[in-house]
Design a protein around this motif. Sequence first.
Motif, PDB file in Angstrom:
ATOM      1  N   LYS A 160       0.850  -1.185   0.000  1.00 32.54           N
ATOM      2  CA  LYS A 160       0.000   0.000   0.000  1.00 32.54           C
ATOM      3  C   LYS A 160       0.889   1.239   0.000  1.00 32.54           C
ATOM      4  O   LYS A 160       1.970   1.239   0.594  1.00 32.54           O
ATOM      5  CB  LYS A 160      -0.901   0.030   1.237  1.00 32.54           C
ATOM      6  N   VAL A 178       2.860  -1.227   4.157  1.00 31.10           N
ATOM      7  CA  VAL A 178       2.572   0.159   3.812  1.00 31.10           C
ATOM      8  C   VAL A 178       3.883   0.914   3.625  1.00 31.10           C
ATOM      9  O   VAL A 178       4.749   0.896   4.496  1.00 31.10           O
ATOM     10  CB  VAL A 178       1.736   0.859   4.914  1.00 31.10           C
ATOM     11  N   LEU A 211      -6.663   2.206   3.805  1.00 32.51           N
ATOM     12  CA  LEU A 211      -5.596   1.298   3.396  1.00 32.51           C
ATOM     13  C   LEU A 211      -6.052  -0.153   3.352  1.00 32.51           C
ATOM     14  O   LEU A 211      -5.321  -1.018   2.896  1.00 32.51           O
ATOM     15  CB  LEU A 211      -4.400   1.423   4.355  1.00 32.51           C
TER      16      LEU A 211
END
Length: 93
Positions: free
Chosen positions: A2, A34, A91
């Motif tokens: 992400k 992430v 997310l």
Amino acid sequence: MKKLLIVCGAGHATSTIAVSKVDEWLNNNSYNDVKIFQSKLADELNKIDDYDAVISTTIVPDHIKSKVINGLPLLTGLGIDQLYADLKERLGL
């Protein structure tokens, strides 16, 4: 992976604080998928859709407001739980 963008007016001071706090939150919750990017808002206006989530510590134009999470709670502490809940949702964590 992400992609999270954190922006402020100049891309240095408040976004650096925000990056530090979000990175700590991600690590504490084992959200390892992430990648955080940091910039100034003006450089990213045409690339907002390239990111899964965007946090801004500065005022954003109306046309992107719905795509951006207000990052002021990262600076004040007020509303921080809601910010993280919104981030988690955007997310898909």
